[in-house]
Design a protein around this motif. Sequence first.
Motif, PDB file in Angstrom:
ATOM      1  N   VAL A 111     -16.897 -42.368  -4.665  1.00 15.34           N
ATOM      2  CA  VAL A 111     -15.596 -43.019  -4.541  1.00 15.34           C
ATOM      3  C   VAL A 111     -15.788 -44.306  -3.766  1.00 15.34           C
ATOM      4  O   VAL A 111     -16.489 -44.330  -2.733  1.00 15.34           O
ATOM      5  CB  VAL A 111     -14.581 -42.118  -3.793  1.00 15.34           C
ATOM      6  N   ALA A 112     -15.181 -45.382  -4.261  1.00 17.05           N
ATOM      7  CA  ALA A 112     -15.260 -46.657  -3.558  1.00 17.05           C
ATOM      8  C   ALA A 112     -13.866 -47.084  -3.142  1.00 17.05           C
ATOM      9  O   ALA A 112     -12.946 -47.093  -3.959  1.00 17.05           O
ATOM     10  CB  ALA A 112     -15.878 -47.729  -4.449  1.00 17.05           C
ATOM     11  N   SER A 113     -13.684 -47.412  -1.870  1.00 23.23           N
ATOM     12  CA  SER A 113     -12.402 -47.888  -1.349  1.00 23.23           C
ATOM     13  C   SER A 113     -12.634 -49.153  -0.563  1.00 23.23           C
ATOM     14  O   SER A 113     -13.456 -49.175   0.365  1.00 23.23           O
ATOM     15  CB  SER A 113     -11.762 -46.828  -0.443  1.00 23.23           C
ATOM     16  N   ASP A 114     -11.899 -50.206  -0.927  1.00 26.81           N
ATOM     17  CA  ASP A 114     -12.037 -51.488  -0.236  1.00 26.81           C
ATOM     18  C   ASP A 114     -13.490 -51.937  -0.154  1.00 26.81           C
ATOM     19  O   ASP A 114     -13.943 -52.474   0.861  1.00 26.81           O
ATOM     20  CB  ASP A 114     -11.449 -51.402   1.181  1.00 26.81           C
ATOM     21  N   GLY A 115     -14.212 -51.683  -1.225  1.00 25.94           N
ATOM     22  CA  GLY A 115     -15.593 -52.122  -1.265  1.00 25.94           C
ATOM     23  C   GLY A 115     -16.565 -51.224  -0.532  1.00 25.94           C
ATOM     24  O   GLY A 115     -17.767 -51.473  -0.531  1.00 25.94           O
ATOM     25  N   VAL A 116     -16.076 -50.147   0.117  1.00 24.51           N
ATOM     26  CA  VAL A 116     -16.956 -49.210   0.820  1.00 24.51           C
ATOM     27  C   VAL A 116     -17.148 -47.983  -0.069  1.00 24.51           C
ATOM     28  O   VAL A 116     -16.179 -47.346  -0.484  1.00 24.51           O
ATOM     29  CB  VAL A 116     -16.357 -48.792   2.171  1.00 24.51           C
TER      30      VAL A 116
END
Length: 634
Positions: free
Chosen positions: A495-500
């Motif tokens: 999972v990627a959130s805000d590029g993290v």
Amino acid sequence: MSEPGMFESVLVANRGEIARRVFRTCRELGIRTIAIYTALDADAPHVRDADEAVEVVSYLDADAVVAAAVSADAAAIHPGYGFLSERAEFARAVAKAGLTWVGPTPEVIEQMGRKDAAREIAVAAGVPVVPRGEDSPYPLLVKAAAGGGGKGMRIVRSPEELDEARAAAAREALSAFGDETLLIEKYVERGRHIEVQVFGDTHGNVIHLFERDCSVQRRHQKVIEEAPAPTLTDEQRDLVLTSAVALARQVDYTGAGTVEFLLDEASGEAYFLEMNTRLQVEHPVTEEAVRIDGAAADLVALQLRVAAGEPLGIAQDGVRIDGHAIEVRVYAEDAFEGFLPQAGRTSIVRWPESARVEHALESEQVVSTAYDPMLAKVIVHGADREEARAAMVKALDATAVLGLTTNTGFLRVLAASDAFRDAEIDTAWLDRNEVPAPDPDVPRTLVAWVSAMLSAISDTTTPFRADGWRLAGSPAPTLVDLDRRVTVDRPSSRVASDGVSHLVRQISAADHVLVAVVDGVRHWAAVNVQPGLAEIVHQGHRFDLSPPDRVAGAAAHHSDGAVEAKMPGTVIDVRVQVGDQVEEGQVLGVLEAMKMEVALKAPFAGVVTAVGASAGSQVPLGAELFVVDAAPTE
């Protein structure tokens, strides 16, 4: 069939977890159990637990409760705690009806139920007491002479605050106990709340079952309790134990009682506070930590035997401490938003299997503001305090209440803190320190992952189907708006959130419970994702990550000068009217819910332009109660 000499039947004049607790021991002793309930509680767990149940209009209607007991052919009444448990007139009514009262005599309840009278008895017994206010400098403690539970108490730090504190404490005391008499005493800035469990019988025997530490409090309400007290010296322990027994002997005490002391950490002195003439909320920690002649203690069984006229049959040297026990109280409140009481319907409730849990809360149950906000108690035992503390953190990690906000996440943060680990928390610690709110990053990642899995998987055998994550309907599409840019690459792993990027690996998933590894760390969570709904409980804390359009209507948005109801409740005082000039922080009115008062204050100096409620009116969450227009700046 009950034991010879024991009651054939017992009615419990209470509800919730304490009624269930008493019923459990009654069943073990072969005693027929009788519950009472109001219309609101018709299908409550304690009603289903009992052999019989009788409806009453109110749990506080003493005549109705006695009549219910007579109609059900009860032999005795156990009052639990709260409600009528410390009402001498109720105990007299029980005896007048020919029933046995499970508790001390009405005369002792009257004597010890008033802090002013109890203080004089303590002095006569040679027990140290808190210096009176007139003999002490500020700060002072204003407290109700009647009742207990932290109600009717106010800390006063200057002469200017005294009148307001007296008025508020008297009002709260009158509401809670029907008596507005107050005491003013020295306030111990940094103290420890130590209490001793005592038992007496009708044959003149009195013993103690050691002490508990109840220092973790907020606004004089206990949050975490433990036994034995971790910081007492041998001399201090001997003082409180012998003093508690001396006080109980002084009044010929019978049954279970708790003698409470305040230990001044600055001077090392211990002062008598009050005596509770009933079973305590925190009695399970004593049961878990104390052994009587090598066997586990059952305080309810002891109460029933004493009430039946049996001698205790316990020598003081047969009472021993075995390890350490800790209890936390789960409340319906938002601990990270000013401890505001919460109400609503639970969706999913999960209690830990690794701990003793006293509760009366289930999935799909309505929690109202009509009763005390305590929902449950979680209790653990360990060979020593650190083992017990670690067990508590583990138990709270596996506790989940969805659909309703509770303080479980707050308790988990507190139990895991260095301050609690090192036993540094005094009675005012929570007033001086802020407990950090849990980080939402892992919960957001898990909800995004589950939502993506529901969108991508159509296999009817997956645990993410309706009978797994969701309550009803077909698998949900990805409707979770986390207010962050969320993308999923291979939903089963990343999972990627805000590029993290977060690596997620599922360990197990069943019945709304997910065990997964996120970036190498194992996590337990309870998850409920449906169209328009996304909730998760992680490390005890509930995160509502539902789309904004679902929650936007929960509370109306008003101008900066509006003062809204932060909880559903009753307006008990309105102090201003339209046109009044007010100062910043001035109290405009007072709201009460779940026995807690909240002062409604002006957000800034200005003029009151609207008053939306009157004293005595019921208001919903988000109701606009006052509007203040700011004073013009020069």
